[in-house]
Design a protein around this motif. Sequence first.
Motif, short mmCIF file in Angstrom:
data_model
loop_
_atom_site.label_atom_id
_atom_site.label_comp_id
_atom_site.label_asym_id
_atom_site.label_seq_id
_atom_site.Cartn_x
_atom_site.Cartn_y
_atom_site.Cartn_z
N UNK A 9 -10.42 9.42 8.95
CA UNK A 9 -11.40 8.57 8.29
C UNK A 9 -10.75 7.71 7.21
N UNK A 10 -9.73 8.29 6.51
CA UNK A 10 -9.06 7.52 5.46
C UNK A 10 -8.34 6.32 6.03
N UNK A 12 -9.21 4.67 8.75
CA UNK A 12 -10.23 3.67 9.12
C UNK A 12 -10.72 2.95 7.87
N UNK A 13 -10.91 3.72 6.82
CA UNK A 13 -11.40 3.12 5.57
C UNK A 13 -10.35 2.16 4.99
N UNK A 15 -8.07 0.53 6.69
CA UNK A 15 -8.04 -0.66 7.55
C UNK A 15 -9.17 -1.61 7.16
N UNK A 16 -10.34 -1.04 6.86
CA UNK A 16 -11.49 -1.87 6.49
C UNK A 16 -11.25 -2.55 5.14
N UNK A 19 -8.59 -5.26 5.52
CA UNK A 19 -9.13 -6.41 6.25
C UNK A 19 -10.04 -7.26 5.37
N UNK A 20 -10.91 -6.60 4.62
CA UNK A 20 -11.83 -7.34 3.74
C UNK A 20 -11.03 -8.06 2.65
N UNK A 23 -9.30 -11.04 4.13
CA UNK A 23 -10.29 -12.08 4.45
C UNK A 23 -10.70 -12.83 3.19
#
Lengths: 59, 314
Positions: A9-10, A12-13, A15-16, A19-20, A23
């Motif tokens: 989960x860490x 994935x978090x 990566x999010x 990415x943000x 962006x």
Amino acid sequence: MSLIRKHEMHERRFSRNLGVGLTLTALIAIIFGLTMVKVTNDDFSLSGSGVPTQTEEAN
Amino acid sequence: MTDVSLQTFDEHEPQFGDYFALLKPRVMTLVVFTAFVGLLAAPVALHPFVAFCAILFIAIGGGASGALNMWWDADIDAVMRRTAKRPVPSGRVKGDEALAIGLALSAFSVVFLGLATNWFAAGLLAFTIFFYAVVYTMWLKRTTPQNIVIGGAAGAFPPMIGWAAATGGVSVESILMFALIFMWTPPHFWALALFMRSDYDDAGVPMLTVTHGRPATRRHILVYTVLLAALALAMGLTSAGGPIYLATALVLNAMFLKGAVEIWRRDEVMAEADNYGVEKRFFKLSLLYLFAHFGAILADRALETLGFGFGGLL
């Protein structure tokens, strides 16, 4: 062994968040770039916005 | 006394890639490329950075409509093999998130395209998003077998938006580019519907294969391909085309017509015998068809810039 075990989960978090972050950085760069292109353009004028330009003030 | 706390993690932890997948990146390549051609083929030159931003905002607008489509269609996407792994039906992204991202990016792309280029192009982009998300996704897709025919307009707008971003208006050339994609969409999707077999039946989407049967779909593919070929070749004689376009259109339309005739001549027994080989080849060819036609338009504009203009016979 570290005290905090890394869960999938860490990753994935992370990566999010990454990415943000990238962006938002790209958004800043684009808005800045667009602004620079617009204001350095030859036919740029503030006359339409109600703000007097240098030429208008001189007259 | 000892306090014991148990922290449970919400399984809902999407990666950034899951959000990106909401924007349908493969469809976005078509949007980017055709908008790029529309913008470069226009007779007005934009500053390279403004042109880059215009294409980016058009792509984001296209992606936003894809996110809205995924939000609305999550129930039928979950049923179809082809779409079951999309972020919303697979549970990686919540429907509400897809809706929020779709709406936010729609507003962002329209406002920024207007600020970067002109408000006519921004209005056209807003209409395209509305057309895809509301007219096609919410209305046509589940009610009529003509869903692909009318809904195809949404995918046909990007070159017009690219052209409008440069010129601030519409012209015969940009309408012809629109018409080419509009006529190309039905045979492209009906070929897909033929070899995806039960997907649309299971989801209850009234594709032509479901409502009128497969032989009728094969006839429709042939008729639309003939009309498309006539349009594509005629376009080569206008100012939208040129020698490279005309040569490309001659070769690719001959191949496309041959594929459509083969599909028309087959029945389901023959198709199942080779695992829908002809239909799959036709679908792949349709992708090359569109990219090659727009690539040729671009090449002809490059020739004109170098002083080898054609101008068109009509």
